[in-house]
Write an enzyme that holds these catalytic residues in place. Structure first.
Site, PDB file in Angstrom:
ATOM      1  N   TYR A 179      -5.203 -61.868 -77.012  1.00  0.00           N
ATOM      2  CA  TYR A 179      -7.358 -61.893 -76.619  1.00  0.00           C
ATOM      3  C   TYR A 179      -7.898 -62.918 -77.276  1.00  0.00           C
ATOM      4  CZ  TYR A 179     -11.249 -59.199 -77.726  1.00  0.00           C
ATOM      5  OH  TYR A 179     -12.278 -59.056 -76.945  1.00  0.00           O
ATOM      6  N   LYS A 183     -10.197 -65.734 -76.023  1.00  0.00           N
ATOM      7  CA  LYS A 183     -12.197 -65.748 -76.303  1.00  0.00           C
ATOM      8  C   LYS A 183     -12.277 -67.320 -76.869  1.00  0.00           C
ATOM      9  CE  LYS A 183     -13.164 -62.129 -74.966  1.00  0.00           C
ATOM     10  NZ  LYS A 183     -14.123 -61.516 -73.919  1.00  0.00           N
ATOM     11  N   THR A 216     -16.070 -48.898 -77.225  1.00  0.00           N
ATOM     12  CA  THR A 216     -16.262 -49.406 -75.534  1.00  0.00           C
ATOM     13  C   THR A 216     -15.050 -48.962 -75.695  1.00  0.00           C
ATOM     14  OG1 THR A 216     -15.427 -51.539 -75.017  1.00  0.00           O
ATOM     15  CG2 THR A 216     -18.478 -50.455 -75.380  1.00  0.00           C
TER      16      THR A 216
END
Length: 298
Positions: A179, A183, A216
């Protein structure tokens, strides 16, 4: 930037935006607010039912702009090409591209093209999409009213390492490592692309944004105990999706961002990104390798 500040952003009538992952979370809030400002917003996502529902909710608010859903699966290079070609065929201009869609902490898995899942959904799919739509962004912008590209990064990029010899993380897989690599790749991509656009004199800006910790569905992949511990903390420390989206909306529509590119934005302020993100050699290497992976001419 708070909701009051967002309300004073300039109207965006006549401008067209594509927002990836716009059916829920920060993407939905970004699409919703850009439509409220008068933009024609195309929500790009891989859930048709969810997409139709998102469009319906936004339309019910009586927004000034137009909003629609178009299918796009960023984990499929074929789907990305189909979306881009279909969009070009419509003859619409394109003024804003918000590369918002993302995933986090999923178990090791490969896409249909054989790439690591985080790397493809968060970065490589957006890399291809941006390049395929770049001609339209260049033609739609003009000096004093540039087209804008916004890449959704994360503070995890500070811990990211781009393994040029193992972008698929097959040697030693870690979901957090995969991840954070994706990014960081987005920030490297942001700076390199802006340099090319500036050198060519094109009226397009590219910025990376960091929304902070936002409550989220990205956190749905945490293991069960972490999920339980996260819930009470999220209510206190995490931002709402609307608060997280404010930085993308600011980058897409604020007057003070006109003509401003190659920024890493946090809380609507230019912030220093990781040291490695400014490595021009790494930026160029990643660009070249990404072009090879998606089949673009360098």
């Amino acid at each position: 930037m708070n909701s009051r500040e967002l309300r004073v952003l300039p109207k965006q009538h006549g401008r067209v935006a594509v927002v990836t992952g716009g059916t829920r979370g920060m993407g939905y809030e970004t699409a919703r607010h850009l439509a409220r400002l008068g933009m024609h917003v195309v929500i790009a996502g891989n859930e048709r039912t969810e997409g139709a529902a998102a469009v319906g909710r936004i339309q019910e608010e009586g927004v000034e702009g137009k909003v629609e859903f178009v299918f796009l699966d960023l984990t499929s290079l074929k789907s990305v090409r189909q979306f881009a070609q279909a969009f070009k065929d419509r003859g619409l201009p394109l003024h804003v591209l918000v590369n918002n869609a993302g995933t986090m902490m999923v178990p090791e898995r490969q896409t249909e093209d054989g790439f690591e899942f985080h790397f493809t959904l968060n970065y490589l799919g957006h890399f291809l999409l941006t390049n395929l739509l770049l001609g339209m962004l260049k033609r739609s912008g003009r000096q004093g009213c540039c087209s804008r590209i916004i890449n959704m990064s994360s503070a995890t990029h500070y811990a990211g390492v781009v393994h040029m010899d193992d972008l698929n993380r097959r040697i030693c897989y870690s979901s957090h490592g995969a991840y954070s690599q994706s990014k960081l790749a987005l920030v490297l991509f942001t700076y390199y692309l802006q340099e090319q656009l500036t050198a060519g004199g094109f009226p397009v800006t590219v910025n990376a944004v960091d929304p902070g910790m936002v409550d989220t569905a990205l956190y749905d992949n945490l293991w069960s105990l972490a999920q339980t511990l996260k819930r009470p903390v999220a209510k206190i420390l995490f931002r709402t999706p609307a608060e997280g989206a404010s930085i993308s909306i600011y980058a897409a529509a604020a007057s003070e961002m006109e003509g401003v590119g190659a920024c890493y934005l946090y809380n609507s302020h230019k912030t220093q990104s990781s040291d490695s993100s400014y490595d021009s050699e790494l930026q160029a290497q990643l660009w070249k390798k990404s072009c090879e992976l998606v089949g673009l001419q360098i």
